[in-house]
Design a protein around this motif. Structure first.
Motif, PDB file in Angstrom:
ATOM      1  N   ASP A   1      -7.634   3.241   9.327  1.00 35.59           N
ATOM      2  CA  ASP A   1      -7.322   4.318  10.273  1.00 35.59           C
ATOM      3  C   ASP A   1      -7.515   5.674   9.608  1.00 35.59           C
TER       4      ASP A   1
ATOM      5  N   GLY B   1      10.491   3.390  14.342  1.00 36.28           N
ATOM      6  CA  GLY B   1      10.168   2.049  13.853  1.00 36.28           C
ATOM      7  C   GLY B   1      11.361   1.447  13.147  1.00 36.28           C
TER       8      GLY B   1
ATOM      9  N   LEU C   1       5.693  -4.869   8.762  1.00 37.55           N
ATOM     10  CA  LEU C   1       4.849  -5.289   7.644  1.00 37.55           C
ATOM     11  C   LEU C   1       5.479  -6.440   6.858  1.00 37.55           C
TER      12      LEU C   1
ATOM     13  N   SER D   1      -5.394   5.201   6.051  1.00 32.18           N
ATOM     14  CA  SER D   1      -4.983   4.001   5.315  1.00 32.18           C
ATOM     15  C   SER D   1      -5.892   2.844   5.702  1.00 32.18           C
TER      16      SER D   1
ATOM     17  N   PHE E   1      -5.703  -1.456   5.631  1.00 34.53           N
ATOM     18  CA  PHE E   1      -4.976  -2.687   5.319  1.00 34.53           C
ATOM     19  C   PHE E   1      -6.005  -3.802   5.202  1.00 34.53           C
TER      20      PHE E   1
HETATM   21  P1  ADP Z   1       7.804   0.441  11.134  1.00 32.79           P
HETATM   22  O1  ADP Z   1       6.429   0.839  11.572  1.00 32.79           O
HETATM   23  O2  ADP Z   1       8.603  -0.213  12.205  1.00 32.79           O
HETATM   24  O3  ADP Z   1       8.529   1.533  10.429  1.00 32.79           O
HETATM   25  P2  ADP Z   1       6.448  -1.363   9.280  1.00 32.79           P
HETATM   26  O4  ADP Z   1       7.008  -2.436   8.406  1.00 32.79           O
HETATM   27  O5  ADP Z   1       5.400  -1.753  10.257  1.00 32.79           O
HETATM   28  O6  ADP Z   1       7.681  -0.701  10.014  1.00 32.79           O
HETATM   29  O7  ADP Z   1       5.865  -0.231   8.338  1.00 32.79           O
HETATM   30  C1  ADP Z   1       6.625   0.223   7.212  1.00 32.79           C
HETATM   31  C2  ADP Z   1       6.241   1.637   6.841  1.00 32.79           C
HETATM   32  O8  ADP Z   1       4.910   1.671   6.316  1.00 32.79           O
HETATM   33  C3  ADP Z   1       6.211   2.580   8.030  1.00 32.79           C
HETATM   34  O9  ADP Z   1       7.491   3.128   8.288  1.00 32.79           O
HETATM   35  C4  ADP Z   1       5.221   3.657   7.570  1.00 32.79           C
HETATM   36  O10 ADP Z   1       5.902   4.602   6.775  1.00 32.79           O
HETATM   37  C5  ADP Z   1       4.252   2.878   6.676  1.00 32.79           C
HETATM   38  N1  ADP Z   1       3.002   2.510   7.389  1.00 32.79           N
HETATM   39  C6  ADP Z   1       2.715   1.343   7.970  1.00 32.79           C
HETATM   40  N2  ADP Z   1       1.475   1.335   8.502  1.00 32.79           N
HETATM   41  C7  ADP Z   1       0.945   2.551   8.238  1.00 32.79           C
HETATM   42  C8  ADP Z   1      -0.320   3.193   8.519  1.00 32.79           C
HETATM   43  N3  ADP Z   1      -1.303   2.555   9.184  1.00 32.79           N
HETATM   44  N4  ADP Z   1      -0.493   4.460   8.085  1.00 32.79           N
HETATM   45  C9  ADP Z   1       0.482   5.111   7.402  1.00 32.79           C
HETATM   46  N5  ADP Z   1       1.687   4.578   7.118  1.00 32.79           N
HETATM   47  C10 ADP Z   1       1.939   3.311   7.514  1.00 32.79           C
END
Ligand code: ADP
Length: 295
Positions: free
Chosen positions: A226, A256, A261, A286, A288
């Motif tokens: 992204d 969130g 994750l 980022s 993944f």
């Molecule tokens: P949530 O989104 O509910 O907070 P997640 O476990 O999905 O929980 O993500 C944990 C953290 O990782 C998020 O709070 C965010 O800070 C970071 N994160 C996840 N995906 C991304 C992304 N695509 N870009 C930037 N930060 C991300």
């Protein structure tokens, strides 16, 4: 704030105790230079005390950090549950007490449906996270085509956020990439990753999805890239922990629970795979990468 102060107090206490022990021991060694046996014994005890103190301080610090994360999680979940319920209630009240035109009524129904979806998603996430710890849970294993699971996930996230087709672009994988796994769980993995990619990409998300066979071994690599807020280097591993959310402003602005994750990683590992995050830093997007073994 109070908890921070307590943490700092105990940290300083731990460090002071270490220093005191060092000073005492050096004094003691100087006084007893002649008595070698006692000296050795003293050094051993001293090492034990210091190790104990250091372990104690580390443990204390970790516990405090964990409890802070639990608090943040509870707040986030409560918020995620309360907001849609409050919104549904408001619309129902309006529908009950006022004359509403048929078009408005339709619009209200749509908002209420979207709110109930949001509610259901939060509840499901909490339930799945609870189950993720159970190692023995059976997977419903079959041959899964990665390309089709990815397309399904892309479709679901596109309709969840009403996105144009060019927001999430997917490069069709060359040839059939099949893995042995649970199709529902794998779909959950990609939906979560795509959902995050949209959530953490501000007003103009551009997301690329690509699956390709890893050259040497029988594995497939799925990339979800992204152009969003990015992830600081020090956080790239931590974000996979339960309840963990990056504590910068851009993440805090997005709601969130910090569970997504953790769920994703647990499913990927159950399939014999690995997941990692990559980012050039804040505001630089980022990626993944999910590694899964092919059939
Ligand atoms: P949530 O989104 O509910 O907070 P997640 O476990 O999905 O929980 O993500 C944990 C953290 O990782 C998020 O709070 C965010 O800070 C970071 N994160 C996840 N995906 C991304 C992304 N695509 N870009 C930037 N930060 C991300």
């Amino acid at each position: 704030m109070r908890r921070r102060k307590t943490a700092i107090f105990f940290l300083v206490l731990g460090i002071c105790l270490c220093i005191l022990a060092v000073v005492l021991n050096i004094g003691w060694i100087l006084l007893n230079l002649t008595e070698v046996a006692l000296l050795v014994l003293g050094i051993v005890f001293f090492a034990l005390i210091i190790t104990g103190l250091i372990l104690n301080t580390i443990f204390l610090f970790r516990e405090i950090r964990r409890s802070e994360q639990h608090d943040a999680f509870l707040n986030a979940v409560t918020h995620e549950l309360k907001t849609p319920i409050a919104s549904i209630k408001l619309y129902l009240d309006t529908l009950k007490t006022r004359e509403v035109s048929p078009e408005k009524r339709e619009e209200f129904y749509d908002v209420m449906l979207a709110d109930s979806d949001r509610l259901l998603r939060t509840v499901e996430q909490v339930l799945v996270a609870g189950r993720a710890g159970e190692k023995k849970r059976q997977l419903n294993v079959s041959e899964v085509n990665i390309g089709s699971v990815l397309s399904e996930a892309v479709g679901i996230v596109r309709s969840r956020y009403h996105l144009n087709d060019d927001v999430i672009r997917m490069t069709e994988p060359a040839g059939d990439l099949k893995i042995l796994g649970d199709v529902d769980e794998l779909r959950t993995v990609f939906i979560n990753l795509l959902d995050n990619a949209v959530k953490y990409s501000g007003a103009d998300p551009r997301i690329l999805v690509r699956a390709k066979r890893a050259t040497l071994n029988k594995k497939v690599d799925v990339f979800i890239r992204d152009n969003g807020i990015g992830i600081p280097a020090g956080e790239l591993k931590r974000i996979f922990k339960r309840f963990y959310r990056v504590a910068n402003k851009s993440s805090k602005d997005t709601k969130g629970t910090g569970l997504g994750l953790a769920i994703v990683r647990s499913i990927v590992e159950k399939h014999g795979g690995k997941i990692r995050a990559d980012s050039k830093g804040e505001e630089r997007g980022s990626t993944f990468i999910v590694h899964l073994p092919l059939v």
